[in-house]
Design an enzyme around this catalytic site. Structure first.
Site, PDB file in Angstrom:
ATOM      1  N   LYS A 278       1.607 -14.169  -8.922  1.00 25.55           N
ATOM      2  CA  LYS A 278       1.535 -14.237  -7.463  1.00 25.55           C
ATOM      3  C   LYS A 278       0.904 -12.959  -6.955  1.00 25.55           C
ATOM      4  CE  LYS A 278       2.943 -16.235  -3.575  1.00 25.55           C
ATOM      5  NZ  LYS A 278       1.552 -16.064  -3.089  1.00 25.55           N
TER       6      LYS A 278
ATOM      7  N   LYS B 279       6.812  -5.762  -7.953  1.00 30.59           N
ATOM      8  CA  LYS B 279       7.325  -6.135  -6.629  1.00 30.59           C
ATOM      9  C   LYS B 279       8.114  -7.448  -6.699  1.00 30.59           C
ATOM     10  CE  LYS B 279       4.307  -5.309  -3.544  1.00 30.59           C
ATOM     11  NZ  LYS B 279       3.133  -5.414  -2.655  1.00 30.59           N
TER      12      LYS B 279
ATOM     13  N   LYS C  68      -3.567 -10.171  -8.585  1.00 30.94           N
ATOM     14  CA  LYS C  68      -4.247  -9.766  -7.354  1.00 30.94           C
ATOM     15  C   LYS C  68      -5.703 -10.157  -7.466  1.00 30.94           C
ATOM     16  CE  LYS C  68      -3.128  -7.530  -3.535  1.00 30.94           C
ATOM     17  NZ  LYS C  68      -1.797  -7.474  -2.902  1.00 30.94           N
TER      18      LYS C  68
ATOM     19  N   THR D 161       5.909  -9.142   6.119  1.00 27.95           N
ATOM     20  CA  THR D 161       5.782  -7.830   5.465  1.00 27.95           C
ATOM     21  C   THR D 161       6.287  -6.740   6.414  1.00 27.95           C
ATOM     22  OG1 THR D 161       3.893  -8.705   4.274  1.00 27.95           O
ATOM     23  CG2 THR D 161       4.231  -6.348   4.133  1.00 27.95           C
TER      24      THR D 161
ATOM     25  N   SER E 107       6.356 -15.612   1.181  1.00 31.62           N
ATOM     26  CA  SER E 107       5.368 -16.446   0.477  1.00 31.62           C
ATOM     27  C   SER E 107       6.098 -17.346  -0.532  1.00 31.62           C
ATOM     28  CB  SER E 107       4.361 -15.579  -0.282  1.00 31.62           C
ATOM     29  OG  SER E 107       3.267 -15.267   0.544  1.00 31.62           O
TER      30      SER E 107
HETATM   31  P1  NAD Z   1      -5.054  -5.759   7.672  1.00 33.75           P
HETATM   32  O1  NAD Z   1      -6.449  -5.955   7.265  1.00 33.75           O
HETATM   33  O2  NAD Z   1      -4.366  -6.788   8.490  1.00 33.75           O
HETATM   34  O3  NAD Z   1      -4.894  -4.371   8.453  1.00 33.75           O
HETATM   35  C1  NAD Z   1      -5.301  -3.169   7.892  1.00 33.75           C
HETATM   36  C2  NAD Z   1      -5.108  -2.092   8.942  1.00 33.75           C
HETATM   37  O4  NAD Z   1      -5.425  -0.832   8.362  1.00 33.75           O
HETATM   38  C3  NAD Z   1      -6.015  -2.263  10.165  1.00 33.75           C
HETATM   39  O5  NAD Z   1      -5.322  -1.926  11.342  1.00 33.75           O
HETATM   40  C4  NAD Z   1      -7.110  -1.249   9.884  1.00 33.75           C
HETATM   41  O6  NAD Z   1      -7.750  -0.792  11.070  1.00 33.75           O
HETATM   42  C5  NAD Z   1      -6.305  -0.151   9.229  1.00 33.75           C
HETATM   43  N1  NAD Z   1      -7.157   0.795   8.504  1.00 33.75           N
HETATM   44  C6  NAD Z   1      -8.166   0.509   7.653  1.00 33.75           C
HETATM   45  N2  NAD Z   1      -8.754   1.638   7.245  1.00 33.75           N
HETATM   46  C7  NAD Z   1      -8.090   2.651   7.863  1.00 33.75           C
HETATM   47  C8  NAD Z   1      -8.242   4.057   7.882  1.00 33.75           C
HETATM   48  N3  NAD Z   1      -9.204   4.654   7.176  1.00 33.75           N
HETATM   49  N4  NAD Z   1      -7.365   4.779   8.620  1.00 33.75           N
HETATM   50  C9  NAD Z   1      -6.394   4.201   9.360  1.00 33.75           C
HETATM   51  N5  NAD Z   1      -6.226   2.862   9.397  1.00 33.75           N
HETATM   52  C10 NAD Z   1      -7.062   2.111   8.662  1.00 33.75           C
HETATM   53  O7  NAD Z   1      -4.256  -5.481   6.317  1.00 33.75           O
HETATM   54  P2  NAD Z   1      -2.697  -5.649   6.056  1.00 33.75           P
HETATM   55  O8  NAD Z   1      -2.467  -7.022   5.538  1.00 33.75           O
HETATM   56  O9  NAD Z   1      -1.946  -5.131   7.217  1.00 33.75           O
HETATM   57  O10 NAD Z   1      -2.528  -4.676   4.793  1.00 33.75           O
HETATM   58  C11 NAD Z   1      -2.306  -3.288   4.948  1.00 33.75           C
HETATM   59  C12 NAD Z   1      -1.705  -2.753   3.658  1.00 33.75           C
HETATM   60  O11 NAD Z   1      -0.485  -3.463   3.379  1.00 33.75           O
HETATM   61  C13 NAD Z   1      -2.567  -2.925   2.402  1.00 33.75           C
HETATM   62  O12 NAD Z   1      -2.311  -1.853   1.534  1.00 33.75           O
HETATM   63  C14 NAD Z   1      -2.017  -4.214   1.789  1.00 33.75           C
HETATM   64  O13 NAD Z   1      -2.270  -4.297   0.406  1.00 33.75           O
HETATM   65  C15 NAD Z   1      -0.538  -4.039   2.081  1.00 33.75           C
HETATM   66  N6  NAD Z   1       0.242  -5.270   2.060  1.00 33.75           N
HETATM   67  C16 NAD Z   1      -0.053  -6.329   2.865  1.00 33.75           C
HETATM   68  C17 NAD Z   1       0.740  -7.470   2.820  1.00 33.75           C
HETATM   69  C18 NAD Z   1       0.516  -8.641   3.746  1.00 33.75           C
HETATM   70  O14 NAD Z   1       1.350  -9.560   3.731  1.00 33.75           O
HETATM   71  N7  NAD Z   1      -0.521  -8.665   4.556  1.00 33.75           N
HETATM   72  C19 NAD Z   1       1.838  -7.541   1.930  1.00 33.75           C
HETATM   73  C20 NAD Z   1       2.122  -6.434   1.132  1.00 33.75           C
HETATM   74  C21 NAD Z   1       1.323  -5.294   1.215  1.00 33.75           C
END
Ligand code: NAD
Length: 424
Positions: free
Chosen positions: A78, A102, A114, A198, A358
Site C-alpha cells: 500500500k 507506517k 510507493k 492525514t 485508506s
Molecule cells: P499537497 O500536494 O496536497 O501539498 C503540498 C504542500 O506543500 C503545498 O501546500 C505546497 O505549496 C507545499 N510546498 C511544496 N514545496 C514547498 C516548499 N518548498 N516550501 C514550503 N511548502 C512547500 O501534498 P500533501 O498530500 O499535503 O503531502 C505533503 C506531505 O505529506 C508529503 O511529504 C507527503 O508524502 C506526506 N503525506 C501525505 C499524505 C496524504 O494523505 N496526502 C499521507 C501521508 C503523508
C-alpha cells in the site's frame, strides 16, 4: 508563481540511506536478526516506465514513472503516488520502505509501496494530467491489484487522479474493482473522512503527545509548514482543538502572527487563489527559512522532506514536532533535536492517519457497505491512540526516541511476517 527556497541543504542526499540509517539503529537496539534486516534493506520489486504523452501543443513528451514495492510480509502493498519534479528511484524506494513501517505501526494488514511520476503538475493542463495518469495506470496493470498493490494520493495528486487511474485500470482488466485504489472521490467509492484523514492523524498525535507533556491544547501555539492536503487539514483541526496557529506557509509564501492566524480565512483565501497562500493578508509575510525556526510550541512540517537539517535543527524553538510530511527530518538532525529535549512524533506514526482511512476505504469497497463520517473518524482516532501509546511505551522500554521506538514497533511486527512466511 515564485517557489520559496527552503533551507534543505541536505536534500540531495539519498533518502533511502536515511531510511537505512534509522532501520539499522532500531535493528541494533532490538536485536533484530540479521536475516530479517537483510530482507528489509532490499525492496521486493522496483518498476520504472517511460510514459510518452501528447501535450496540448501536439508535441510528445516522455515522462518517467516509478513504482516500488518494498514489502508484502503483512499483506498487499500500500502506498501513494506522487507527482513532482524531484521524483526519482531513490526517493520512491525510501517512501515505499516508510510505507511498510507506517502500515505496521498503524496495525494495518499491509506491506509498503510507493509510486511517482517526475513531472510538474502545476505546469500541466487538466487534459495532459489525465493522459499522463491513464498512461501510468496502463503501465502498472501487472503491479496494481486489489489484493496485490493498492495506490493512493500523495504530493501533487488527489481524488481526481485516483478516479482516472481507477477508470483506466478497470478498462484494462475488464473488472470494476474500486478497492484497487484509495483516496477516491466519494462518488466513485471513496470513504468519508479520507480527505482530512492525514491531517486528522496529525491532530490526534499532537493531542496525545501534549497530554504526555502535561500541556493543554488551549495553552500552546503551532506552526504548520505546507497548506496542501496534510497541512491545511492539520492546521484547521488543531485550531478547532483550541491550539493557536501562529505560522503557516506553502511553496509560494510563509506567514507569522503571534496573535494567531484565522485558519478559516486562510482556507477561504486559498480556495479562491489557485490553492496557494501568496497574497494572504491575515498575517505578516516572513522568509520561508524563518517559518520552521519561529517561536511556537508545536511544529508541524507538513510539506516536503529534508527540511529539518543540521543547519536549522539547533534553532528550532518548538517543544514538540509532529511530522505530517514524509521524511522532513534528516538523520543528522535527529540527535540535535533529541539533545534539545524536543519530542518528535515521527512521520511513520504522525501521518499514518491517511493510510488508516485508506484501509477503511478498501474494507468498505470490499464489503460494498459504506460507513458514516463519524464511524470513520471514531475508528481512526482509536487506531491512532493505540498506535501512539504502543510507541510511547517502547520509548521507555528501549530508552530511545519516538522515531527509533516507532521503527522498533514496526519491525517487531514485520519480523513475524518475514519469519512465518519464510524464504525460498
Ligand atoms: P499537497 O500536494 O496536497 O501539498 C503540498 C504542500 O506543500 C503545498 O501546500 C505546497 O505549496 C507545499 N510546498 C511544496 N514545496 C514547498 C516548499 N518548498 N516550501 C514550503 N511548502 C512547500 O501534498 P500533501 O498530500 O499535503 O503531502 C505533503 C506531505 O505529506 C508529503 O511529504 C507527503 O508524502 C506526506 N503525506 C501525505 C499524505 C496524504 O494523505 N496526502 C499521507 C501521508 C503523508
Amino acid at each position: 508563481m515564485s517557489t520559496q527556497t527552503v533551507n534543505n541543504a541536505q536534500a540531495h542526499e539519498s533518502m533511502f540511506d536515511a531510511v537505512l540509517a534509522r532501520l539499522d539503529a532500531a535493528a541494533k537496539l532490538m536485536n533484530l536478526s540479521s536475516d530479517v534486516l537483510n530482507v528489509l534493506r532490499n525492496p521486493q520489486r522496483e518498476v520504472k516506465v517511460s510514459l510518452p504523452i501528447t501535450m496540448d501543443n501536439g508535441k510528445i513528451e516522455v515522462f518517467e514513472g516509478y513504482r516500488t514495492v518494498h514489502s508484502t510480509h503483512l499483506g498487499p502493498s500500500k502506498g501513494g503516488i506522487r507527482y513532482a519534479m524531484d521524483v526519482n528511484s531513490d526517493e520512491v524506494r525510501a517512501l515505499a520502505a516508510w510505507m511498510s513501517f507506517k502500515c505496521a505501526v498503524a496495525n494495518l494488514p499491509y506491506g509498503g509501496a510507493k509510486g511517482g511520476i517526475k513531472c510538474d503538475p502545476r505546469a500541466m493542463s487538466v487534459g495532459e494530467l489525465e493522459r499522463l495518469s491513464r498512461a501510468y495506470a496502463q503501465s502498472m496493470k501487472d503491479v496494481f491489484g486489489v489484493n496485490r498493490d493498492i495506490p493512493a494520493p500523495d504530493m501533487g495528486t488527489s481524488g481526481r487522479e485516483m478516479a482516472w487511474i481507477l477508470d483506466e485500470f478497470n478498462k484494462v482488466t475488464g473488472e470494476d474493482s474500486p478497492g484497487v485504489i484509495t483516496g477516491k472521490p466519494i462518488a466513485v467509492g471513496g470513504s468519508l473522512g479520507r480527505d482530512a484523514a492525514t491531517g486528522r492523524g496529525v491532530m490526534v498525535n499532537t493531542l496525545a503527545a501534549l497530554k504526555k507533556m502535561n500541556l493543554k491544547p488551549t495553552e500552546v501555539t503551532a506552526v504548520v509548514q505546507g497548506f496542501g492536503n496534510v497541512g491545511s487539514h492539520a492546521a484547521r483541526l488543531l485550531a478547532e482543538k483550541g491550539i493557536k496557529i501562529v505560522g503557516i506557509g506553502d511553496h509560494t509564501a510563509s506567514f507569522y502572527n503571534s496573535n494567531g492566524i484565522d485558519i478559516k480565512a486562510a482556507l477561504d483565501f486559498v480556495a479562491k487563489n489557485n490553492r496557494v497562500l501568496k497574497g494572504f493578508t491575515g498575517a505578516t509575510e516572513i522568509n520561508a527559512n524563518e517559518l520552521l525556526i519561529s517561536k511556537c510550541d508545536v511544529l508541524v512540517p507538513g510539506a516536503l522532506q529534508n527540511v529539518i537539517t543540521i543547519d536549522n535543527a539547533s534553532k528550532i524553538q518548538a517543544k514538540l514536532i509532529v511530522e505530517g510530511a514524509n521524511g522532513p527530518t534528516t538523520p543528522e538532525a535527529d540527535p540535535i533535536l533529541n539533545e534539545k529535549g524536543i519530542i518528535c512524533v515521527p512521520d511513520i506514526l504522525a501521518n499514518s492517519g491517511g493510510v488508516t482511512v485508506s484501509y477503511f476505504e478498501w474494507v468498505q469497497n470490499k464489503a460494498g457497505y459504506y460507513w458514516t463520517e463519524d464511524e470513520v473518524n471514531t475508528k481512526h482516532d482509536l487506531k491512532m491512540e493505540i498506535a501512539f501509546e504502543a510507541i510511547w511505551n517502547n520509548t521507555t522500554t528501549y530508552k530511545t526516541s519516538m522515531r527509533i521506538a516507532a521503527y522498533i514497533t514496526a519491525l517487531q511486527k514485520i519480523e513475524q511476517g518475514v519469519k512465518l512466511k519464510g524464504a525460498f
